[in-house]
Design a protein around this motif. Structure first.
Motif, PDB file in Angstrom:
ATOM      1  N   GLN A 213       0.689  -1.283   0.161  1.00 43.25           N
ATOM      2  CA  GLN A 213      -0.338  -0.068  -0.103  1.00 43.25           C
ATOM      3  C   GLN A 213       0.939   1.189   0.174  1.00 43.25           C
ATOM      4  N   PRO A 214       0.349   2.404  -0.333  1.00 41.09           N
ATOM      5  CA  PRO A 214       1.137   3.617  -0.377  1.00 41.09           C
ATOM      6  C   PRO A 214       2.021   3.906   0.945  1.00 41.09           C
ATOM      7  N   CYS A 215       1.403   3.715   2.071  1.00 41.92           N
ATOM      8  CA  CYS A 215       2.068   3.969   3.178  1.00 41.92           C
ATOM      9  C   CYS A 215       3.399   2.897   3.319  1.00 41.92           C
ATOM     10  N   ARG A 216       3.134   1.857   2.906  1.00 42.98           N
ATOM     11  CA  ARG A 216       4.190   0.918   2.816  1.00 42.98           C
ATOM     12  C   ARG A 216       5.257   1.173   1.919  1.00 42.98           C
ATOM     13  N   CYS A 217       4.873   1.657   0.737  1.00 44.85           N
ATOM     14  CA  CYS A 217       5.679   1.996  -0.287  1.00 44.85           C
ATOM     15  C   CYS A 217       6.602   3.054   0.073  1.00 44.85           C
ATOM     16  N   THR A 224       5.093   8.289  -1.925  1.00 42.40           N
ATOM     17  CA  THR A 224       3.620   8.075  -1.525  1.00 42.40           C
ATOM     18  C   THR A 224       2.804   7.718  -2.998  1.00 42.40           C
ATOM     19  N   ASP A 225       3.004   8.444  -3.859  1.00 39.30           N
ATOM     20  CA  ASP A 225       2.414   9.010  -5.093  1.00 39.30           C
ATOM     21  C   ASP A 225       2.278   7.286  -5.594  1.00 39.30           C
ATOM     22  N   ALA A 229       6.029   5.402  -7.016  1.00 39.53           N
ATOM     23  CA  ALA A 229       6.288   4.189  -5.999  1.00 39.53           C
ATOM     24  C   ALA A 229       6.471   2.918  -6.940  1.00 39.53           C
ATOM     25  N   ALA A 230       5.607   2.674  -7.853  1.00 43.32           N
ATOM     26  CA  ALA A 230       5.644   1.643  -8.936  1.00 43.32           C
ATOM     27  C   ALA A 230       7.018   1.679  -9.729  1.00 43.32           C
ATOM     28  N   ASP A 231       7.239   2.951 -10.107  1.00 45.18           N
ATOM     29  CA  ASP A 231       8.363   3.008 -11.145  1.00 45.18           C
ATOM     30  C   ASP A 231       9.558   2.991 -10.082  1.00 45.18           C
ATOM     31  N   ALA A 232       9.651   3.408  -9.069  1.00 43.74           N
ATOM     32  CA  ALA A 232      10.562   3.273  -8.136  1.00 43.74           C
ATOM     33  C   ALA A 232      11.008   1.926  -7.820  1.00 43.74           C
ATOM     34  N   LEU A 233       9.961   1.015  -7.590  1.00 42.48           N
ATOM     35  CA  LEU A 233      10.190  -0.341  -7.542  1.00 42.48           C
ATOM     36  C   LEU A 233      10.625  -1.113  -8.741  1.00 42.48           C
TER      37      LEU A 233
END
Length: 343
Positions: A213-217, A224-225, A229-233
């Protein structure tokens, strides 16, 4: 203090090969109230269920028809521990890598149920728990040189990080880490699990799927976006990045594809375990080679189904359950456990 790998013929019958799916993390007994909308101080009856995030994910994967699902975890040398291992086997999970600790009791977890969205949890895992005593010696053998298999870890464990629990991390023997299995299994899936551990950061590694979830990301990658966050992963080597956004649905990204799947309508009863059902269905989609959108839609439906039920492990849906919900567009088609607000 010691760990004992026990192979009771009545409970364990480990085949010689490495299982195609192995989860790693918590195991315990869930004692969930059979009364809704009241605090534990007023509850008079409970149901007993197998619990623990990674154990639930193993059950969820097995309930979808996948054979050879195992879990790396631990239980105490007590009646709850013996029951937990028997229940794993009954639900289709191989318990060959379950250690039995003679130093710590099998954990129990209580919850309170205040639908639609308040489910406080009370973990009894002090001063530690058997699943936090796993060492590299307790891990699977080397296995197939082709590294075929899938590891799922959902225990606040990150590549290169120890299982979080005891403040004394220097004490031998060294506790097992997620990367102890990297040379042995080809595909890794990590479910981000924050629960009080705010200091961890992801490091690059060959992880094929990751969800959170965003807070875990934010804890993991500082974003948080959901898209960032997905791009960073993805930048850290992840092949599929999945960010659950609650009522906004689920974002899934690869380097070539971006999809957003809306949430599956449900009448919530107990939201605990919904994420584990999502994870089990996600694994099922990966194993079956389903396309990304189909995989996420089925995972979303699986999570919604468990959210409409009381327990976690024994609430995990079958493939037919998911098919029926997707066709009907709502979990009510399965009946579910319903509640009404007190006047």
């Amino acid at each position: 203090m010691s760990n004992v790998l026990t192979y009771d013929p009545g409970v364990s019958a480990p085949p010689p090969s490495t299982p195609p799916v192995i989860t790693m993390g918590r195991c315990g007994v869930d004692l969930y109230p059979l009364q809704v909308g009241v605090g534990l101080e007023h509850v008079t009856s409970f149901g007993k269920f197998l619990g623990g995030s990674s154990t639930n994910i193993a059950v969820a994967t097995a309930q979808l028809g996948n054979t050879g699902v195992a879990t790396i975890t631990g239980v105490g040398d007590d009646p709850f521990g013996r029951w937990a291992r028997m229940e794993m086997k009954r639900l289709g999970v191989d318990d060959r890598y379950v250690i039995t600790s003679d130093a710590y009791l099998t954990p129990i977890t209580f919850c309170e149920i205040f639908p639609p969205d308040h489910f406080p949890l009370y973990f009894y895992r002090r001063p530690s728990a058997p699943d936090l005593q796993i060492t590299p010696a307790d891990m699977p053998a080397t296995g197939d040189p082709q590294r075929e298999g899938l590891l799922v870890h959902r225990h606040r464990a990150l590549p290169g990080a120890e299982l979080v629990g005891s403040p004394d991390r220097a004490r031998p023997p060294r506790r097992a880490r997620a990367h102890d299995l990297r040379p042995r299994l080809a595909t890794h899936v990590l479910g981000l699990d924050r629960r009080g551990e705010a200091s961890v950061r992801l490091v690059p590694g060959p992880i094929d799927g990751r969800r959170g979830q965003p807070c875990r990301c934010e804890v993991a990658v500082g974003e948080t976006d959901p898209d960032r966050a997905a791009d960073a992963l993805l930048d850290r080597g992840v092949q599929i990045a999945i960010v659950k956004q609650g009522p906004l649905g689920t974002l899934a990204k690869t380097r070539d594809e971006r999809i957003v799947v809306p949430p599956t309508p449900t009448t919530p009863y107990n939201g605990l375990g919904a994420g584990d059902a999502f994870g089990g269905s996600l694994i099922d989609g990966l194993l079956r080679g389903l396309d990304l959108e189909t995989t996420i839609r089925r995972a979303s439906a699986a999570g919604a189904i468990v959210a409409s039920r009381l327990e976690c492990s024994t609430a995990m849906p079958t493939a037919d359950d998911i098919d029926r919900v997707l066709e009907a567009g709502h979990t009510d088609v399965l009946g579910g456990a319903h509640w009404t607000e007190e006047p």
